[in-house]
Write a protein that holds these residues in place. Structure first.
Motif, PDB file in Angstrom:
ATOM      1  N   SER A 292      55.390 -52.042  30.052  1.00  0.00           N
ATOM      2  CA  SER A 292      55.683 -52.805  28.842  1.00  0.00           C
ATOM      3  C   SER A 292      54.453 -53.287  28.082  1.00  0.00           C
ATOM      4  N   GLU A 293      53.287 -53.202  28.711  1.00  0.00           N
ATOM      5  CA  GLU A 293      52.053 -53.730  28.118  1.00  0.00           C
ATOM      6  C   GLU A 293      52.124 -55.257  27.925  1.00  0.00           C
ATOM      7  N   LYS A 294      53.066 -55.897  28.598  1.00  0.00           N
ATOM      8  CA  LYS A 294      53.203 -57.341  28.477  1.00  0.00           C
ATOM      9  C   LYS A 294      52.149 -58.043  29.330  1.00  0.00           C
ATOM     10  N   LYS A 295      51.516 -59.048  28.753  1.00  0.00           N
ATOM     11  CA  LYS A 295      50.481 -59.801  29.457  1.00  0.00           C
ATOM     12  C   LYS A 295      51.084 -60.655  30.568  1.00  0.00           C
ATOM     13  N   ILE A 296      50.372 -60.728  31.690  1.00  0.00           N
ATOM     14  CA  ILE A 296      50.808 -61.538  32.830  1.00  0.00           C
ATOM     15  C   ILE A 296      49.914 -62.766  32.922  1.00  0.00           C
ATOM     16  N   ASN A 297      50.527 -63.921  32.931  1.00  0.00           N
ATOM     17  CA  ASN A 297      49.767 -65.163  33.082  1.00  0.00           C
ATOM     18  C   ASN A 297      49.059 -65.173  34.430  1.00  0.00           C
ATOM     19  N   LYS A 298      47.793 -65.555  34.433  1.00  0.00           N
ATOM     20  CA  LYS A 298      46.999 -65.530  35.663  1.00  0.00           C
ATOM     21  C   LYS A 298      47.587 -66.439  36.743  1.00  0.00           C
ATOM     22  N   LYS A 299      48.190 -67.553  36.314  1.00  0.00           N
ATOM     23  CA  LYS A 299      48.790 -68.470  37.282  1.00  0.00           C
ATOM     24  C   LYS A 299      49.997 -67.838  37.971  1.00  0.00           C
ATOM     25  N   LEU A 300      50.630 -66.884  37.280  1.00  0.00           N
ATOM     26  CA  LEU A 300      51.771 -66.187  37.866  1.00  0.00           C
ATOM     27  C   LEU A 300      51.328 -65.351  39.067  1.00  0.00           C
ATOM     28  N   VAL A 301      50.115 -64.831  39.013  1.00  0.00           N
ATOM     29  CA  VAL A 301      49.580 -64.065  40.138  1.00  0.00           C
ATOM     30  C   VAL A 301      49.405 -64.987  41.344  1.00  0.00           C
ATOM     31  N   ALA A 302      48.803 -66.143  41.112  1.00  0.00           N
ATOM     32  CA  ALA A 302      48.613 -67.110  42.195  1.00  0.00           C
ATOM     33  C   ALA A 302      49.946 -67.500  42.812  1.00  0.00           C
ATOM     34  N   LEU A 303      50.908 -67.806  41.950  1.00  0.00           N
ATOM     35  CA  LEU A 303      52.237 -68.204  42.421  1.00  0.00           C
ATOM     36  C   LEU A 303      52.933 -67.044  43.113  1.00  0.00           C
ATOM     37  N   GLY A 304      52.815 -65.849  42.538  1.00  0.00           N
ATOM     38  CA  GLY A 304      53.481 -64.674  43.095  1.00  0.00           C
ATOM     39  C   GLY A 304      52.962 -64.307  44.464  1.00  0.00           C
ATOM     40  N   VAL A 305      51.640 -64.339  44.636  1.00  0.00           N
ATOM     41  CA  VAL A 305      51.029 -64.009  45.920  1.00  0.00           C
ATOM     42  C   VAL A 305      51.541 -64.941  47.014  1.00  0.00           C
ATOM     43  N   VAL A 306      51.547 -66.238  46.723  1.00  0.00           N
ATOM     44  CA  VAL A 306      51.987 -67.236  47.707  1.00  0.00           C
ATOM     45  C   VAL A 306      53.483 -67.090  47.995  1.00  0.00           C
ATOM     46  N   ILE A 307      54.290 -66.899  46.946  1.00  0.00           N
ATOM     47  CA  ILE A 307      55.748 -66.800  47.131  1.00  0.00           C
ATOM     48  C   ILE A 307      56.117 -65.558  47.929  1.00  0.00           C
ATOM     49  N   ILE A 308      55.504 -64.429  47.611  1.00  0.00           N
ATOM     50  CA  ILE A 308      55.809 -63.186  48.341  1.00  0.00           C
ATOM     51  C   ILE A 308      55.501 -63.362  49.821  1.00  0.00           C
ATOM     52  N   PHE A 309      54.339 -63.930  50.111  1.00  0.00           N
ATOM     53  CA  PHE A 309      53.946 -64.108  51.512  1.00  0.00           C
ATOM     54  C   PHE A 309      54.894 -65.064  52.227  1.00  0.00           C
ATOM     55  N   LEU A 310      55.186 -66.211  51.612  1.00  0.00           N
ATOM     56  CA  LEU A 310      56.045 -67.211  52.254  1.00  0.00           C
ATOM     57  C   LEU A 310      57.488 -66.722  52.374  1.00  0.00           C
ATOM     58  N   ALA A 311      57.962 -65.990  51.369  1.00  0.00           N
ATOM     59  CA  ALA A 311      59.351 -65.525  51.387  1.00  0.00           C
ATOM     60  C   ALA A 311      59.588 -64.519  52.506  1.00  0.00           C
ATOM     61  N   ILE A 312      58.674 -63.572  52.663  1.00  0.00           N
ATOM     62  CA  ILE A 312      58.879 -62.524  53.672  1.00  0.00           C
ATOM     63  C   ILE A 312      58.644 -63.060  55.079  1.00  0.00           C
ATOM     64  N   THR A 313      57.599 -63.872  55.266  1.00  0.00           N
ATOM     65  CA  THR A 313      57.391 -64.457  56.600  1.00  0.00           C
ATOM     66  C   THR A 313      58.502 -65.463  56.910  1.00  0.00           C
ATOM     67  N   GLY A 314      58.978 -66.154  55.883  1.00  0.00           N
ATOM     68  CA  GLY A 314      60.089 -67.088  56.078  1.00  0.00           C
ATOM     69  C   GLY A 314      61.352 -66.365  56.496  1.00  0.00           C
ATOM     70  N   LEU A 315      61.550 -65.145  55.972  1.00  0.00           N
ATOM     71  CA  LEU A 315      62.703 -64.337  56.363  1.00  0.00           C
ATOM     72  C   LEU A 315      62.670 -64.042  57.859  1.00  0.00           C
ATOM     73  N   GLY A 316      61.463 -63.769  58.369  1.00  0.00           N
ATOM     74  CA  GLY A 316      61.321 -63.538  59.805  1.00  0.00           C
ATOM     75  C   GLY A 316      61.710 -64.757  60.622  1.00  0.00           C
ATOM     76  N   MET A 317      61.357 -65.928  60.105  1.00  0.00           N
ATOM     77  CA  MET A 317      61.668 -67.175  60.817  1.00  0.00           C
ATOM     78  C   MET A 317      63.160 -67.468  60.840  1.00  0.00           C
ATOM     79  N   ILE A 318      63.796 -67.361  59.676  1.00  0.00           N
ATOM     80  CA  ILE A 318      65.213 -67.754  59.604  1.00  0.00           C
ATOM     81  C   ILE A 318      66.140 -66.723  60.256  1.00  0.00           C
ATOM     82  N   THR A 319      65.657 -65.500  60.438  1.00  0.00           N
ATOM     83  CA  THR A 319      66.485 -64.484  61.103  1.00  0.00           C
ATOM     84  C   THR A 319      66.232 -64.435  62.608  1.00  0.00           C
ATOM     85  N   GLY A 320      65.370 -65.327  63.104  1.00  0.00           N
ATOM     86  CA  GLY A 320      65.092 -65.374  64.539  1.00  0.00           C
ATOM     87  C   GLY A 320      64.174 -64.268  65.015  1.00  0.00           C
ATOM     88  N   ASN A 321      63.405 -63.688  64.095  1.00  0.00           N
ATOM     89  CA  ASN A 321      62.470 -62.621  64.456  1.00  0.00           C
ATOM     90  C   ASN A 321      61.026 -63.054  64.235  1.00  0.00           C
TER      91      ASN A 321
END
Length: 362
Positions: A292-321
């Protein structure tokens, strides 16, 4: 000759302080995990009379080869192996970050990358003071050395992907893999003279040549760099407003010639956004979606990196794995002879297990 637009100074705030905070917090988390794991080692050494019986699952993040094997085993069997399951989810989280924001793990979360960056900053000050510039390795030697991490990656990948489901299960459930984190601890706690010299040499090289380990020898980084080509995001340069100052290339810790390209496609790009922050002209260097050539806010990268990591590792925790299923008494028993536990599989062993797997499939 292309007409240049009016120079408008870039007043966007730098993202580097936020990145430094994220790196520091993650490094402190790793240090805390190390402290907890040392107490678990004490628990094993004293047969459970001292230390702590809690084994921090986060330590499995330092077992990338085992994690890759767990992922391949999951793809073959649909089962998350019960030994080092946290490593499986940490690995998936890092892969997810790379698929969205390229090799962002290296510049936002990796503790080795953070240390390399601090050493590199210190080294830059020294080399600029002595040589008046950053030291760069001769171009063709640089190409050769960069290939080493891909050769290491190819070796590990071939070794793992040549294993059958049975062979993977045998290895992942074996004593060597169970105790791999403990063996890693003892390697650094009782480091040999040879290993100390090697680490010392790598440290010195990292002062002279920025990010020496990350750039030339880290197979993990090589893997993430390749995944980054699938990312929908890229740093792009607007040639109509670019004033050819070269500040972006000077700011890039990976020595990418940002000022010479329109789109940064290099496998060395870690989405650190140093180049964007260094650009003095508004809307000239931007992180964008390819489609799309749409600009990405730099803060979105910071937020995205942290959310992706916490969401996937959190999935492991809540599923008992998250916590592994190895009993404490098994750890105590194996720890008594930890030094005698060697790698359980030769190429001949893998061949035999693969043949057995083929017979069962028929």
């Amino acid at each position: 000759m292309e007409k240049k637009e009016k120079f408008i100074r870039n007043k966007e705030k730098s993202i580097q302080l936020i990145r430094f905070i994220v790196q520091t917090l993650f490094a402190l988390l790793c240090i805390w995990i190390g402290i907890e794991f040392s107490q678990f080692i004490k628990f094993l050494e004293t047969n459970g009379t001292a230390g702590s019986g809690y084994r921090p699952p986060g330590v499995e993040g330092f077992l990338p080869i085992s994690s890759l094997m767990s992922l391949y085993y999951f793809l073959q069997s649909g089962i998350i192996h019960p030994v080092h399951p946290a490593g499986f989810f940490i690995f998936i989280a890092i892969v997810g970050m790379s698929l969205v924001f390229r090799k962002s793990f290296c510049s936002w979360l990796c503790p080795i990358g953070f240390l390399s960056e601090l050493v590199g900053d210190f080294g830059d000050k020294i080399t600029r003071k002595i040589f008046k510039r950053r030291i760069k390795i001769w171009k063709y030697l640089d190409y050769f050395l960069r290939s080493l991490k891909y050769l290491l990656l190819a070796f590990f990948t071939f070794s793992i992907f040549s294993m059958s489901e049975i062979a993977l299960a045998y290895f992942l459930g074996g004593d060597y893999n169970i105790m791999s984190d403990v063996k890693m601890y003892y390697f650094f706690a009782n480091i040999s003279q040879t290993a100390f010299i090697v680490i010392g040499v790598l440290f010195l090289l990292s002062i002279i040549y920025r990010n020496f380990w990350c750039r030339y020898l880290c197979p993990y980084g090589a893997f993430l760099g390749l995944l980054g080509f699938l990312s929908p995001t890229r740093i792009k340069r607007n040639t109509s407003t670019c004033i050819d100052c070269g500040l972006c290339a000077k700011a890039c810790p990976s020595f990418i010639k940002v000022d010479k390209v329109i789109t940064v496609n290099s496998d060395e790009c870690t989405s650190c956004m140093n180049c964007i922050d260094a650009c003095p002209v508004e809307n000239t260097l931007e992180l964008k979606y390819i489609a799309s050539e749409k600009k990405i806010n730099k803060k979105l990268v910071a937020l995205g990196v942290v959310i992706i990591f916490l969401a996937i590792t959190g999935l492991g925790m809540i599923t008992g794995n998250w916590q592994n299923k190895v009993p404490k008494d098994v750890y105590i028993k194996l720890n008594k002879n930890v030094n005698s536990i060697g790698h359980p599989m030769s190429s001949e062993d893998i061949k035999k297990l693969n043949e057995e797997s083929e017979r069962k499939a028929k």
